[in-house]
Design an enzyme around this catalytic site. Structure first.
Site, short mmCIF file in Angstrom:
data_model
loop_
_atom_site.label_atom_id
_atom_site.label_comp_id
_atom_site.label_asym_id
_atom_site.label_seq_id
_atom_site.Cartn_x
_atom_site.Cartn_y
_atom_site.Cartn_z
N ILE A 30 0.87 -1.18 0.00
CA ILE A 30 0.00 0.00 0.00
C ILE A 30 0.90 1.22 0.00
O ILE A 30 1.75 1.37 0.88
CB ILE A 30 -0.95 0.00 1.21
CG1 ILE A 30 -1.83 -1.26 1.20
CG2 ILE A 30 -1.83 1.26 1.20
CD1 ILE A 30 -2.68 -1.43 2.44
N CYS A 41 13.32 7.18 -1.58
CA CYS A 41 12.00 6.88 -2.15
C CYS A 41 12.11 6.92 -3.68
O CYS A 41 12.64 7.90 -4.23
CB CYS A 41 10.97 7.89 -1.67
SG CYS A 41 9.37 7.73 -2.49
N ASP A 82 15.06 7.56 3.07
CA ASP A 82 14.45 6.62 4.01
C ASP A 82 15.56 6.05 4.88
O ASP A 82 16.50 5.44 4.36
CB ASP A 82 13.75 5.47 3.27
CG ASP A 82 12.54 5.94 2.46
OD1 ASP A 82 11.80 6.80 2.96
OD2 ASP A 82 12.35 5.45 1.34
#
Length: 276
Positions: free
Chosen positions: A83, A184, A191
Site C-alpha cells: 500500500i 524513495c 528513508d
C-alpha cells in the site's frame, strides 16, 4: 520508478479529506519488483510480514469526542500488493472526523479496507498510548557492526559482490547496523533504517556486510524491496540453514514501515527503536 507508483499520490499536492474515504488507498503490485529480483508469487523463498505502525490514528466517538491511539498493521509479505505510504496516510487522515461506535468497530473497518487493498488479510491492532508507553524503547539484538573501519565510494546501487564469507566456518550469528539508507523511488526523499541479519551458516564477513549495506545509500526503492534484495543476496552467498533479515525504518508522516523476511516462519518483535 515502479510503473504503478507514478499514478500514486506521492509527490503531488493532496487535499486533506477528514471523513472516511477508503478509495484513497493506492495499492502497488509487488509482482514487478519480484520479477526484477528473480522471484514470483509462486516461488517466493521467504516467510514474513510488513509491520506498519501509525502514530497519528484518531477518530470520533458517538458523542463527538476525539480519540487518539496507535495502530499496528501486519501486511503479509506474500500479499499481491503493498500500500503506497502517502495514500495510507491520507486514508488514515480520513478517519479523523469519522464516528465509530467503538475501537472494535474501527478495527473491523481497517481490517476490511486494508485487506482489500493488500489482496490478503491484514492484521490490525489498536493500542492505547499507555500500552505502547509500557513497551518502551528497545535495542537491536546481536553485534552492531557500525564502528568497523571500512572504505566505500560507490553509493548508487547495491553491490552484492562486496559480500564475503568464510565457507570453512559455520556459525550462528546476529549482526545489525543503523547505517541503512535508501531513497524513495518517487520523491527521492531519504528513508532511514536499522537492519538486522540473523543466520546459521558460513561465517559472514561483518566488514563486507557493512560496506554492502552502505552501498544502498543512494539506491531508489521501497522499504520492502530493499529488505527483500538484502535477504536474497545473503541467501545466495551463504546458502544458510536459517536466515532472517529485517529492517526498522524511521517514521515518516506518522508511519513507520518494518519489513521482515525469513526462510522459516517468524514471530517479529514489533517494539520501537530509539529512532522510531
Amino acid at each position: 520508478m515502479h510503473p504503478a507508483a507514478e499514478h500514486s499520490p506521492l509527490g503531488k499536492a493532496s487535499e486533506y479529506i477528514a471523513t472516511y474515504t477508503p478509495s484513497l488507498l493506492f495499492p502497488i503490485p509487488r509482482a514487478a519488483k519480484w520479477a526484477e529480483l528473480g522471484v514470483s508469487a509462486t516461488t517466493l523463498p521467504w516467510h514474513g510480514v510488513d509491520f506498519w505502525n501509525c502514530f497519528e490514528l484518531s477518530w470520533l466517538t458517538a458523542s463527538g469526542k476525539p480519540v487518539v491511539a496507535i495502530g499496528e498493521f501486519a501486511i503479509p509479505a506474500d500479499s499481491p500488493n503493498i500500500i503506497e505510504s502517502k495514500s495510507f496516510k491520507l486514508y488514515l487522515n480520513s478517519l479523523n472526523q469519522t464516528v465509530f461506535d467503538s475501537p472494535q468497530a474501527l478495527q473491523a473497518c481497517l481490517e476490511k479496507d486494508l485487506s482489500a487493498a493488500a489482496g490478503k488479510p491484514v492484521g490490525v491492532r489498536i493500542r492505547s498510548l499507555g500500552e505502547v508507553e509500557q513497551d518502551g524503547v528497545v535495542g537491536l539484538p546481536g553485534q552492531c557492526i557500525d564502528e568497523l573501519d571500512v572504505s566505500i565510494s560507490n553509493y548508487e546501487q547495491p553491490q552484492p559482490e562486496l559480500l564475503r564469507c568464510n565457507p570453512g566456518k559455520v556459525v550462528e550469528q546476529v549482526l545489525h547496523s543503523h547505517l541503512l539508507k535508501s531513497n524513495c523511488p518517487v520523491t527521492g526523499q531519504p528513508d532511514w533504517g536499522s537492519v538486522v541479519v540473523e543466520y546459521h551458516g558460513p561465517e559472514l564477513d561483518a566488514a563486507s556486510l557493512l560496506t554492502y549495506l552502505i552501498s544502498f545509500r543512494q539506491h531508489a526503492d521501497f522499504h520492502e524491496q530493499c529488505v527483500e534484495r538484502i535477504f536474497l543476496d545473503l541467501k545466495r552467498l551463504l546458502d544458510p540453514q536459517r536466515l532472517t533479515v529485517y529492517a526498522r525504518y524511521v517514521r515518516r508522516g506518522g508511519l513507520d514501515i518494518n519489513p521482515y523476511r525469513s526462510l522459516g516462519p517468524v514471530t517479529p518483535d514489533n517494539r520501537r527503536l530509539v529512532r522510531q
